[in-house]
Every structure is written in C-alpha cells, then in structure tokens.
Design a protein around this motif. Structure first.
Motif, short mmCIF file in Angstrom:
data_model
loop_
_atom_site.label_atom_id
_atom_site.label_comp_id
_atom_site.label_asym_id
_atom_site.label_seq_id
_atom_site.Cartn_x
_atom_site.Cartn_y
_atom_site.Cartn_z
N PRO A 174 0.79 -1.23 0.00
CA PRO A 174 0.00 0.00 0.00
C PRO A 174 0.83 1.28 0.00
O PRO A 174 0.53 2.22 -0.76
N GLU A 175 1.86 1.35 0.84
CA GLU A 175 2.67 2.57 0.91
C GLU A 175 3.36 2.85 -0.42
O GLU A 175 3.43 3.99 -0.87
N ARG A 176 3.85 1.80 -1.07
CA ARG A 176 4.51 1.99 -2.36
C ARG A 176 3.52 2.39 -3.45
O ARG A 176 3.85 3.15 -4.35
N GLN A 200 -6.36 -3.04 3.67
CA GLN A 200 -4.91 -3.03 3.46
C GLN A 200 -4.32 -1.66 3.74
O GLN A 200 -3.25 -1.54 4.35
N PHE A 201 -5.03 -0.60 3.33
CA PHE A 201 -4.55 0.75 3.62
C PHE A 201 -4.56 1.03 5.12
O PHE A 201 -3.66 1.68 5.65
N VAL A 202 -5.61 0.56 5.80
CA VAL A 202 -5.69 0.76 7.25
C VAL A 202 -4.57 0.02 7.96
O VAL A 202 -3.89 0.56 8.83
N ALA A 203 -4.35 -1.26 7.57
CA ALA A 203 -3.31 -2.07 8.21
C ALA A 203 -1.93 -1.47 7.99
O ALA A 203 -1.06 -1.56 8.86
N ALA A 204 -1.71 -0.87 6.82
CA ALA A 204 -0.41 -0.26 6.51
C ALA A 204 -0.29 1.15 7.09
O ALA A 204 0.77 1.77 7.00
N GLN A 205 -1.37 1.65 7.67
CA GLN A 205 -1.42 2.98 8.30
C GLN A 205 -1.03 4.09 7.32
O GLN A 205 -0.28 5.00 7.66
N VAL A 206 -1.57 4.01 6.11
CA VAL A 206 -1.33 5.05 5.12
C VAL A 206 -2.60 5.86 4.84
O VAL A 206 -2.56 6.79 4.03
N GLY A 228 -11.73 -4.84 5.66
CA GLY A 228 -11.49 -6.22 6.06
C GLY A 228 -10.01 -6.56 5.97
O GLY A 228 -9.21 -5.78 5.45
N GLY A 229 -9.65 -7.73 6.48
CA GLY A 229 -8.26 -8.16 6.43
C GLY A 229 -7.60 -8.12 7.79
O GLY A 229 -8.28 -8.12 8.83
N PRO A 230 -6.26 -8.09 7.83
CA PRO A 230 -5.54 -8.13 9.10
C PRO A 230 -5.84 -6.91 9.96
O PRO A 230 -6.05 -5.81 9.44
N PRO A 235 -5.52 -0.11 17.86
CA PRO A 235 -6.39 0.68 16.98
C PRO A 235 -5.86 2.09 16.77
O PRO A 235 -5.34 2.73 17.71
N GLU A 236 -5.96 2.59 15.56
CA GLU A 236 -5.48 3.93 15.23
C GLU A 236 -6.60 4.94 15.44
O GLU A 236 -7.72 4.73 14.97
#
Length: 257
Positions: A174-176, A200-206, A228-230, A235-236
């Motif tokens: 996601p970050e890339r 995926q964006f949430v999990a990568a914190q982007v 959804g996902g990991p 929690p952020e």
C-alpha cells in the motif's frame, strides 16, 4: 470540527422554509484537500447502522441521492481514484468523466479534466476490453507487484493502461502504491474500496482521512464491513473533521489524529 446540517431552516417566527440542497461548490469547499501535504489519501465508504458495507454485493442499495452527490464531489476534487480489482468487476467501473461543475476548480489546481482511475491488483484478472482501459478521458493505471503474470501486464499495456510496480512479490504494498502515484504528480488520492483494499490501507497505516456515510438502514446478514483483512495491534485514532446530515443519512469525515 464543522457541523453542516442541510435541513429545514426557520425564520424568527419559526415558520419552516423548504430544505435546501447543498451546492456542488459548497460541497467541494467542505471536502477540499488540506494544503501543504506531500500526499493525502482519503477513503469514501458507506455503511448501514449494523455495519454492512453493501447489500446484495453492491453499495447502491444502501446509498441515497445526497451520498451520490458527495461521491461525485470527492471525485471532482481528486487527482486519482484507487480501487480494488474485485470492486471493478462487481461494480462495473467506468472511466471518470469530466464535469463542468468542477472544471474551473480543477484547472486552477493544475489538475486534469477528470481523476485517473488506479486499479490495485495482484493477478491482473481484469477485462481489458472494458472502456475503463480502452477509452478513458485520462489514462487508467494498473498498480501491481513485480511478480505479476507477464502476459497480463502486457495485456494491460496493450489496452492503453499504464502499469505501475508497487511491490517486490506478487502483491501490492500500500505505501509503495501511494508513493508511485504521488511521484507522477497524483497527490490528492481517493479510494472507494472495496473493503479488502481499504483494510490493506488501514493495516499499513497510510490512510489519512475517512469519509463515511452512515446509512439509516438495517440489513442483518453477513455483508462485509467497510474494511477487512488483518487487524492493527493497536487501533489507530481518528478525529472528526465535519458532519453533514440529510434525510437521516450522516456524512461524516474523520482525519488521522
């Protein structure tokens, strides 16, 4: 925090006026991207009261006219829209179109006539004969990993898409992905899902901002949540930036603390 409520207005004698509709200019001002940011990724999602992100596989059934106006506004101020391959297949994605209501604003901001669509996909299992790839107003991006099937990468390029590599393996980092688009001058980013991509964006914190429409509906069932996902270990925290209301729908906007 700004609270914007497009509901009934009253005079001094408490006689109610007809509710008015927020203009696209007012919405564009309310949802303007923050200045001075290197890159800003916001998400736009809708959820029912009981947490469903869709009904019968599509979000339209839990949406409303005002939600679609905000949907159009968010596209109208974005450089690029990031979307997952599954959402492209399910929702029948088409190229973003130019809209006269945003033309002057986009020109003043140095933007093209419409946002680019960037499809995030590992397998490139997409129909490259669709207008999204063959006849967009601005070129469509396909964002994938270095291990993507070479024949599918070639098919995407032959269809006219620009392929961006944003991962060493078969998956997209996601970050890339965000950085690859920013390097092409696309810094005001919007993701419309689906839930797997948002997760995926949430999990990568982007993710910098979430525009969430809360629909006054209940669906039960086993529909996915908006992400959804990991899960994150911790929690952020996000803070509310604004909220609008119309016909029982709440249009909220949260930013990273």
């Amino acid at each position: 925090m700004r609270r914007l409520f497009p509901v009934t207005y009253e005079t001094a004698d408490h006689a109610a006026h007809e509710p008015r509709e927020w203009s696209l200019d007012e919405l564009a001002d309310a949802y303007a991207y923050p200045s001075g940011q290197d890159v800003w990724l916001r998400a736009n999602m809708v959820s029912t009261l009981d947490g469903a992100a869709h009904h019968d596989g599509r979000s339209q059934g839990i949406s409303c006219a005002a939600d679609m106006r905000i949907f159009g506004t968010l596209r109208g101020v974005a450089d690029a829209v990031l979307v997952g391959a599954e959402t492209v297949r399910l929702e029948g994605y088409r190229p973003a179109r130019a809209r006269e209501a945003f033309a002057a604003r986009r020109e003043a901001a140095g933007q093209g006539p419409a946002p680019a669509i960037a499809v995030i996909t590992a397998s490139l299992n997409l129909d490259f004969s669709l207008p999204l790839f063959t006849s967009p107003l601005v070129p469509t991006f396909v964002v994938t990993g270095a291990g993507a099937p070479p024949d599918r990468v070639e098919a995407a390029r032959k269809a006219g898409a620009e392929v961006l590599i944003a991962g060493e393996g078969s998956t997209v980092e996601p970050e890339r992905a965000v950085r690859a688009l920013a390097e092409r001058g696309l810094t005001r980013l919007l993701t419309e899902g689906g839930p797997r991509l948002l997760g995926q964006f949430v999990a990568a914190q982007v993710l910098d901002e979430l525009c969430l429409t809360l629909s006054p509906m209940l669906t039960a069932g086993d529909a996915q949540r908006i992400a959804g996902g990991p899960s994150l270990t911790v929690p952020e925290r996000f803070e509310m930036a604004s909220v609008l209301e119309e016909a029982g729908f709440l249009f909220t906007r949260y930013r990273r603390s």
